[in-house]
Design a protein around this motif. Structure first.
Motif, mmCIF file in Angstrom:
data_model
loop_
_atom_site.group_PDB
_atom_site.id
_atom_site.type_symbol
_atom_site.label_atom_id
_atom_site.label_comp_id
_atom_site.label_asym_id
_atom_site.label_seq_id
_atom_site.Cartn_x
_atom_site.Cartn_y
_atom_site.Cartn_z
ATOM 1 N N ASN A 20 -18.381 -68.138 99.896
ATOM 2 C CA ASN A 20 -18.751 -66.994 99.034
ATOM 3 C C ASN A 20 -18.688 -65.641 99.750
ATOM 4 O O ASN A 20 -19.304 -64.666 99.305
ATOM 5 C CB ASN A 20 -20.131 -67.186 98.391
ATOM 6 N N SER A 21 -17.992 -65.576 100.835
ATOM 7 C CA SER A 21 -17.665 -64.323 101.537
ATOM 8 C C SER A 21 -18.831 -63.326 101.639
ATOM 9 O O SER A 21 -18.730 -62.198 101.151
ATOM 10 C CB SER A 21 -16.467 -63.648 100.860
ATOM 11 N N PRO A 22 -19.953 -63.717 102.261
ATOM 12 C CA PRO A 22 -21.125 -62.832 102.296
ATOM 13 C C PRO A 22 -20.895 -61.492 103.004
ATOM 14 O O PRO A 22 -21.610 -60.519 102.731
ATOM 15 C CB PRO A 22 -22.174 -63.668 103.053
ATOM 16 N N SER A 75 -20.503 -57.671 101.394
ATOM 17 C CA SER A 75 -21.528 -56.682 101.013
ATOM 18 C C SER A 75 -22.068 -55.932 102.233
ATOM 19 O O SER A 75 -23.024 -55.163 102.101
ATOM 20 C CB SER A 75 -22.670 -57.388 100.273
ATOM 21 N N ASP A 76 -21.460 -56.129 103.378
ATOM 22 C CA ASP A 76 -21.968 -55.407 104.554
ATOM 23 C C ASP A 76 -21.771 -53.883 104.385
ATOM 24 O O ASP A 76 -20.704 -53.412 103.965
ATOM 25 C CB ASP A 76 -21.246 -55.865 105.821
#
Ligand SMILES: NC(=O)c1ccc[n+]([C@@H]2O[C@H](COP(=O)([O-])OP(=O)(O)OC[C@H]3O[C@@H](n4cnc5c(N)ncnc54)[C@H](OP(=O)(O)O)[C@@H]3O)[C@@H](O)[C@H]2O)c1
Length: 307
Positions: free
Chosen positions: A213-215, A218-219
């Motif tokens: 889910n490619s967290p 949101s960085d």
């Protein structure tokens, strides 16, 4: 579209963007690989462990791209370290190919091939059942032997810390061509990368988007840099790795993302400035250091940031 190539110490060239296949379900991975090859990827990152090499092979054939134009990597799983040839034979049969371009030791620890599970043998304390009779030297000799009959063009390692490389290198006849590592803005492995490069080993970055889910999308810092250049955040995360001279391995089963990741990575690697790269290098040290993959090996792997 052609991806830049990086020269390996074996003399072969590796395309700097590879297509990831972990967690891609068998019923979606053939299409994903076909789309990837038609979009211009020429490097597919596989592993026996992923349980989908048969469907990866189907996708390769469906793409119509000749085998000779594709760089295929696979990895021998840890329960095969005392029978590496068997691991390779299974992978070649599954993929339906005569050779792989690169074959890696998946992790630096042999697991019991006769334990309570064929893939993840466990002991009573909830950690993996390690095969102490199979050390790194003998596992690597098994890899070196594979080069003799041409079914493997280059050999390398994955998930090797400096400590594990220092254990292996004095005993190795052939220096690994690559070390494939979890590497992204939350785990940039700055010291390890410098060490690995100093040994003439190419670094490959897995989980560049933070995995499932490619967290990392949101960085805040990655987003600021993306906004500054008016490019998508995934491009920043992928271009960052390429701009640092490493191989990047994004995974997706979504056609639009498969296509945009390749173009975006190449574009962003040209656009990011030295200042952007330094900012991205320092994100982890600002309190965000984190590993996304922590398999329960239960032995000291030698990584600084392993909890
Ligand atoms: N050597 C090792 O031990 C090891 C370990 C882990 C991974 N790897 C290799 O490295 C590859 C990549 O790592 P990874 O699979 O952990 O994770 P990753 O590539 O960092 O992230 C994959 C996730 O990001 C999503 N994604 C991809 N592109 C996107 C985009 N443009 N926008 C939004 N979301 C996007 C994917 O979703 P969808 O698929 O749903 O589009 C998926 O959920 C693996 O597939 C595998 O080949 C090796």
């Amino acid at each position: 579209m052609s991806t830049p190539l990086i020269k390996l110490n074996s003399g072969f060239d590796i395309p700097a963007v590879g297509f990831g296949t972990w967690q891609s379900k068998p019923n979606e991975v053939s299409n994903a690989v076909e789309v990837a090859l038609r979009s211009g990827y020429r490097h597919i990152d596989c592993a026996w462990l992923y349980g989908n090499e048969k469907e990866v092979g189907e996708g390769i054939r469906a793409s119509g791209v000749p085998r000779s134009e594709i760089f295929i990597t696979s990895k021998v799983w840890c329960t095969f370290f005392s029978k590496i040839q068997d691991g390779l034979d299974q992978t070649l049969a599954n993929l339906g190919t005569d050779y792989v371009d690169l074959y890696l030791l998946h992790w630096p620890v042999a697991l019991n091939p006769n334990g309570n599970h064929p893939v993840f043998p466990m002991n009573s304390t909830g950690t993996f059942d390690v095969d102490a009779s199979c050390d790194l030297e003998s596992s690597w000799k098994g890899m070196e032997a594979l080069l003799k009959d041409g079914k493997v063009k280059s050999i390398g390692v994955s998930n090797f810390s400096q400590k594990k490389l220092e254990e292996l290198l004095p005993k190795a006849e052939i220096v690994p061509a690559v070390n494939q590592l979890e590497l992204n803005i939350y785990n940039p492995e700055l010291k390890l990368v410098e060490y690995v490069k100093s040994k003439g080993i190419v670094v490959e970055a897995y989980s560049p988007l933070g995995s499932t889910n490619s967290p990392l999308l949101s960085d805040e810092i990655a987003t600021q840099i993306a906004n500054k250049h008016a490019i998508p955040v995934p491009d920043v995360l992928l271009g960052y790795i390429l701009a640092k001279g490493m191989v990047v391995l994004p995974k997706s089963v979504t056609p639009s993302r498969i296509e945009s990741n390749l173009k975006g990575a190449l574009g962003a690697s040209q656009v990011l400035t030295q200042e952007d790269i330094e900012k991205l290098d320092s994100v982890a040290a600002s309190g965000k250091q984190k590993r996304f993959l922590l398999p329960p090996f239960g032995v000291d792997l030698g990584f600084d940031n392993w909890p």
